[in-house]
Structure formats: C-alpha cells, structure tokens
Design a protein around this motif. Structure first.
Motif, PDB file in Angstrom:
ATOM      1  N   ILE A   3       0.812  -1.144   0.104  1.00 48.50           N
ATOM      2  CA  ILE A   3      -0.123   0.065   0.005  1.00 48.50           C
ATOM      3  C   ILE A   3       1.035   1.249   0.087  1.00 48.50           C
ATOM      4  O   ILE A   3       1.530   1.558   0.935  1.00 48.50           O
ATOM      5  N   HIS A   4       0.748   1.966  -1.110  1.00 47.80           N
ATOM      6  CA  HIS A   4       1.811   3.020  -1.145  1.00 47.80           C
ATOM      7  C   HIS A   4       1.363   4.279  -0.097  1.00 47.80           C
ATOM      8  O   HIS A   4       0.381   4.631   0.007  1.00 47.80           O
ATOM      9  N   TYR A   5       2.592   4.701   0.390  1.00 41.63           N
ATOM     10  CA  TYR A   5       2.195   5.849   1.602  1.00 41.63           C
ATOM     11  C   TYR A   5       1.456   7.022   1.096  1.00 41.63           C
ATOM     12  O   TYR A   5       0.995   7.477   1.875  1.00 41.63           O
ATOM     13  N   ARG A   6       1.487   7.477  -0.541  1.00 36.90           N
ATOM     14  CA  ARG A   6       0.912   8.646  -0.984  1.00 36.90           C
ATOM     15  C   ARG A   6      -0.488   8.198  -1.327  1.00 36.90           C
ATOM     16  O   ARG A   6      -1.413   9.074  -1.583  1.00 36.90           O
ATOM     17  N   ALA A   7      -1.021   6.999  -1.240  1.00 33.22           N
ATOM     18  CA  ALA A   7      -2.556   6.482  -1.263  1.00 33.22           C
ATOM     19  C   ALA A   7      -3.262   7.341  -0.212  1.00 33.22           C
ATOM     20  O   ALA A   7      -3.004   7.230   0.902  1.00 33.22           O
ATOM     21  N   ASP A   8      -4.391   7.981  -0.788  1.00 32.43           N
ATOM     22  CA  ASP A   8      -5.450   8.918   0.296  1.00 32.43           C
ATOM     23  C   ASP A   8      -6.563   8.043   0.543  1.00 32.43           C
ATOM     24  O   ASP A   8      -7.408   7.904  -0.354  1.00 32.43           O
ATOM     25  N   ILE A   9      -6.350   6.959   1.650  1.00 31.35           N
ATOM     26  CA  ILE A   9      -7.442   6.184   2.243  1.00 31.35           C
ATOM     27  C   ILE A   9      -8.132   6.686   3.390  1.00 31.35           C
ATOM     28  O   ILE A   9      -7.355   7.036   4.362  1.00 31.35           O
ATOM     29  N   LYS A  10      -9.588   6.970   3.179  1.00 34.00           N
ATOM     30  CA  LYS A  10     -10.091   7.357   4.477  1.00 34.00           C
ATOM     31  C   LYS A  10     -10.572   6.126   5.389  1.00 34.00           C
ATOM     32  O   LYS A  10      -9.821   5.020   5.357  1.00 34.00           O
ATOM     33  N   GLY A  11     -11.167   6.327   6.564  1.00 39.52           N
ATOM     34  CA  GLY A  11     -11.271   5.228   7.484  1.00 39.52           C
ATOM     35  C   GLY A  11     -12.191   4.120   7.099  1.00 39.52           C
ATOM     36  O   GLY A  11     -12.835   4.341   6.165  1.00 39.52           O
ATOM     37  N   GLY A  12     -11.672   2.899   7.641  1.00 39.21           N
ATOM     38  CA  GLY A  12     -12.702   1.911   7.431  1.00 39.21           C
ATOM     39  C   GLY A  12     -12.118   0.683   6.366  1.00 39.21           C
ATOM     40  O   GLY A  12     -12.942  -0.236   5.876  1.00 39.21           O
ATOM     41  N   LEU A  13     -10.791   0.842   6.130  1.00 40.92           N
ATOM     42  CA  LEU A  13     -10.236  -0.147   5.154  1.00 40.92           C
ATOM     43  C   LEU A  13     -10.176  -1.706   5.748  1.00 40.92           C
ATOM     44  O   LEU A  13      -9.656  -1.804   6.793  1.00 40.92           O
TER      45      LEU A  13
END
Length: 106
Positions: A3-13
């Motif tokens: 998982i790339h550190y720049r991926a913008d992932i909101k909560g709940g993955l």
C-alpha cells in the motif's frame, strides 16, 4: 501487501485475506469503508493525470483489479476476478467481467 504511502485512504479499510496479496497505488483517493477480499490490485496507468477516485462503501471480490485513473461512485461492488478500466458514475451497482460491465443497481 503493498500500500503506497501516498494513497489517500479514508477510514474503514477492511482486508479480509491479506495473505492473498494487495497492491494499492499512491495515486488513488479511496472513500470510507473499502472492503478488499484479497488478491486485489488498485493500479494506475502511467503518464495520465486524470483523477483516480473510489467512492465510499465499495467492495472488491477476490482477485478483482481496478486500473486507473477512473472514477467509481459510492456503494459499488466489484465481482471476483473482474477488471475495471472505465468510470462508473452510477451509485450502488455491481461490476463483473473482463472488462467489467454493470449488471444491476442495488
């Protein structure tokens, strides 16, 4: 898992079977509550600067792949082994096949 550190992932993955492998591009913006079953790739074609967005409450079946940049609306389900390469702006649909096509509305 990659998982790339720049991926913008909101909560709940939620990743159900991480041993199957997961790859998430650093170019993607992912909404809340994404479910990945395992063997999933969320990748990005190089040289293209369009937005790459996955909406809220989406899920990917086993070995499903998304190749961006694309825009996926909220509450989309992607079937096992599907390959999504085009935008889907209809909320609450299911995408299946290679290339993935819409089969119904929830």
């Amino acid at each position: 898992m990659d998982i790339h550190y720049r991926a913008d992932i909101k909560g709940g993955l939620l990743i159900l079977h991480p041993a199957m492998g997961i790859v998430i591009s650093g170019k993607v913006t992912i909404g809340k509550n994404l479910t990945l079953v395992g063997g999933n790739v969320i990748g990005f074609s190089t040289g293209i600067n369009n937005p790459f967005i996955i909406g809220n409450n989406c899920s990917l079946g086993a070995n499903a792949v998304i190749i961006g940049p694309i825009i996926l609306e909220d509450e989309i389900k992607i079937g096992a082994s599907a390959c999504v390469i085009k935008n889907c702006i209809n909320k609450g649909v299911t995408l299946v096949g290679v290339p993935a096509k819409e089969i119904n509305k929830a």
